[in-house]
Design an enzyme around this catalytic site. Structure first.
Site, PDB file in Angstrom:
ATOM      1  N   SER A  42      30.960 -31.389  23.355  1.00  0.00           N
ATOM      2  CA  SER A  42      31.620 -31.376  22.065  1.00  0.00           C
ATOM      3  C   SER A  42      31.102 -30.283  21.118  1.00  0.00           C
ATOM      4  O   SER A  42      31.706 -30.026  20.072  1.00  0.00           O
ATOM      5  CB  SER A  42      31.438 -32.737  21.382  1.00  0.00           C
ATOM      6  OG  SER A  42      30.063 -33.034  21.167  1.00  0.00           O
ATOM      7  N   SER A  44      27.001 -32.368  25.826  1.00  0.00           N
ATOM      8  CA  SER A  44      27.708 -31.697  24.733  1.00  0.00           C
ATOM      9  C   SER A  44      26.989 -30.486  24.156  1.00  0.00           C
ATOM     10  O   SER A  44      27.580 -29.748  23.370  1.00  0.00           O
ATOM     11  CB  SER A  44      27.994 -32.697  23.603  1.00  0.00           C
ATOM     12  OG  SER A  44      29.015 -33.584  23.987  1.00  0.00           O
ATOM     13  N   LYS A  60      26.938 -28.325  13.245  1.00  0.00           N
ATOM     14  CA  LYS A  60      28.082 -29.009  13.850  1.00  0.00           C
ATOM     15  C   LYS A  60      28.714 -29.990  12.857  1.00  0.00           C
ATOM     16  O   LYS A  60      28.020 -30.568  12.012  1.00  0.00           O
ATOM     17  CB  LYS A  60      27.587 -29.729  15.108  1.00  0.00           C
ATOM     18  CG  LYS A  60      28.664 -30.289  16.018  1.00  0.00           C
ATOM     19  CD  LYS A  60      28.012 -30.858  17.276  1.00  0.00           C
ATOM     20  CE  LYS A  60      29.017 -31.552  18.184  1.00  0.00           C
ATOM     21  NZ  LYS A  60      28.381 -32.102  19.404  1.00  0.00           N
TER      22      LYS A  60
END
Length: 445
Positions: free
Chosen positions: A133, A157, A58
Site C-alpha cells: 500500500s 506494503s 504516507k
C-alpha cells in the site's frame, strides 16, 4: 532552502503524471526549511540526523492539521490534531515534510489507486503496478520527489512497492518504530503484531538514516520496544539460508536469477550461503489470513462495502474468500498455532542468522492482477507468501534492488531475527554494491 526548492522543482516536473504526492503544504514546508537554515547558522551542533532532508509521509499516518484519509472518501476530512509518533520523531530529527503520498483505500492492496486521488503510476512502466500500500511513497522516492519516504507494512506494503520501483525498503520489527496515530481509535491484535512502519529510499545508507530517526520516543505507544539499534556482529558475514523454492509456487526466472546474483555477492563478501528451507511459509500465510481477515470482517469490511469503489471491494472479498471461516474458535487457534510456528522460525534463525529469499515469486504485476476472483487471488497470495510469512512471524524484512530484468526493477528479500535490522542493512549494502540501479534509465526517475 535550496535543497527543498530543487525537490519542489522535481515534483512540479513529474508528479502531475505519476501522482505519487497527493497533498502538499509548501508554505509550511518552506517555513520549516527556513527554520532549519536558521538553526544551522545559530547552533549547528543541535542539527538532527535528517536536518533539512525533504521526505514524504504516507496518507495513513497523522500529520497535525492535515487529513489522515487513508484513501477513503469518508475519511477525507479526518483532520489530525497532532502528529503521529513517527512523524514527531522525523520532525525532531530535522526532516522537512514535502507532501503526503497516495495509498489504496484502507492501505489494503498491492495496487495504489483510490476514489479520492486516483492512480499512482510506476515510473518505469505505466501498465505495471506501483505497488501497495506504500505505492505513493515508493514512487516519490524512486522518481526523485523526495530523499526519503515513510511507509507501513502489514503484508508487504513497504517491501513490495520497493520491489516494483527498484528501491531499498525496510520493514522493521513490529514495535521498533512507534506506530500510534491519534486518529486511529483501536488497533486489532493482528495489526499490533504484524504491522510495522519504516523507510524507503534509493540507497541502503539513506534507509539506515531514516530508521535511526524513526525509532526513539515511543512511550505513548504500548507496542513500542526500547531496544538498541546496533548489536554485536551485525556487520559481520554470517551463515545464510538461500530460499529459492516456495511451497505451491513457481518462481519467475528473473526472480531465481536475482536470488542467484545476490547469493554470489554475499558469498564473495565472506557470507556462507547454503540452500535451506525455513519452516512453514505456507502455514504462515494460512495463519495470517485466519487472523487478519477475521479482523477485517469485524472492523473494516462494512466500510469497504459502503464505498463506491468496486476495485477495493473485489480485492477484499476475494481475500476473505481465501481465508478460513471467521469464528472465535478459529481465531483463537490461529493465534496459538502462530506461537508454535514462530518458535520454529526462531530456531531456524539461530542456525541461519540471515535468510535470502524472494520478495515476491512473480515479476512486478500488471494493474488489476488482484481483481480476477477467488482462485486467482489464491494463487496471488501464494506468490506473495514470502512477504506475508515474514509479517506473520513479526520479523524484519528488507527489499534489496538487484537491477533491471526485462526493463523492470527486480530485487530480493533479506530476513533476520527480530530487532536485527542492522544485519539486514549490512548485507543489503553488499548486494547493492554489485547491483546499482540505473536511475537515469527510468522515464520518471
Amino acid at each position: 532552502m535550496e535543497v527543498l526548492q530543487a525537490f519542489c522543482g522535481r515534483i512540479d516536473a513529474v508528479n502531475g503524471r505519476l501522482n505519487a504526492i497527493v497533498y502538499e503544504d509548501r508554505e509550511r514546508a518552506f517555513d520549516m526549511a527556513r527554520r532549519r537554515d536558521e538553526l544551522l547558522r545559530r547552533a549547528p551542533g543541535e542539527a538532527g540526523c535528517l536536518h533539512g532532508v525533504p521526505l514524504t509521509i504516507k496518507l495513513n499516518a497523522d500529520v497535525a492539521g492535515e487529513a489522515t484519509s487513508n484513501g477513503v472518501p469518508a475519511h477525507a476530512r479526518r483532520i489530525a490534531a497532532q502528529d503521529s509518533l513517527v512523524v514527531a520523531n522525523l520532525r525532531r530529527a530535522g526532516a522537512v515534510i514535502v507532501g503526503r503520498t497516495n495509498v489504496p483505500p484502507f492501505s489494503f492492496r498491492w495496487f495504489t489507486e483510490n476514489p479520492l486521488h486516483g492512480r499512482t503510476l510506476n515510473p518505469w512502466r505505466d501498465d505495471i503496478t506501483s505497488g501497495g500500500s506504500s505505492g505513493g511513497a515508493a514512487v516519490a522516492a524512486a522518481a526523485g520527489l523526495c530523499a526519503l519516504s515513510h511507509g507501513t507494512d502489514i503484508a508487504g506494503s513497504i517491501r513490495y512497492p520497493a520491489y516494483v520501483n527498484g528501491l531499498a525498503g525496510l520493514r522493521p520489527t513490529p514495535g521498533r518504530v512507534p506506530a500510534y496515530s491519534p486518529t486511529v481509535d483501536m488497533r486489532f491484535a493482528g495489526l499490533q503484531m504484524f504491522s510495522a512502519q519504516g523507510p524507503l529510499a534509493r540507497r541502503m545508507d539513506d534507509v539506515a538514516l531514516g530508521l535511526r530517526a524513526m525509532v526513539p520516543n515511543g512511550f505513548a505507544d504500548p507496542t513500542w520496544v526500547d531496544v538498541p539499534l546496533e548489536a554485536a556482529g551485525d556487520a559481520e558475514p554470517v551463515r545464510v539460508a538461500l530460499v529459492d523454492e516456495i511451497p505451491n509456487a513457481r518462481l519467475a526466472p528473473e526472480v531465481r536469477d536475482a536470488l542467484a546474483q545476490a547469493a554470489r555477492s554475499l558469498t564473495s563478501a565472506g557470507y556462507a550461503v547454503e540452500h535451506a528451507a525455513p519452516p512453514g511459509i505456507d502455514e504462515a500465510l494460512e495463519l495470517w489470513l485466519a487472523i487478519v481477515m477475521t479482523e477485517v470482517r469485524v472492523g473494516m469490511f462494512a466500510e469497504v462495502e459502503a464505498m463506491d469503489d468496486p476495485s477495493i471491494l473485489a480485492s477484499v472479498r476475494a481475500m476473505i474468500d481465501c481465508a478460513p471461516p471467521a469464528d472465535l474458535h478459529g481465531y483463537a487457534v490461529a493465534l496459538a498455532r502462530r506461537d508454535g510456528l514462530k518458535r520454529k522460525w526462531h530456531e531456524f534463525l539461530e542456525r541461519y542468522p540471515l535468510v535470502l529469499m524472494p520478495t515476491s515469486c512473480r515479476a512486478p504485476m500488471p494493474w488489476g492482477a488482484d481483481l480476477h476472483g477467488t482462485e486467482s487471488m489464491r494463487m496471488l497470495l501464494v506468490d506473495q507468501s514470502p512477504l506475508i510469512a515474514v509479517a506473520a512471524m513479526s520479523l524484519p524484512g528488507l527489499n534489496v534492488p538487484t537491477g533491471l530484468a526485462n526493463g523492470m526493477p527486480m530485487g530480493v528479500q533479506l530476513v533476520a531475527r527480530g530487532f536485527r535490522e542492522q544485519r539486514l542493512l549490512a548485507a543489503g549494502r553488499v548486494i547493492e554494491c554489485d547491483a546499482a540501479m540505473p536511475w537515469c534509465d527510468a522515464p520518471g526517475g
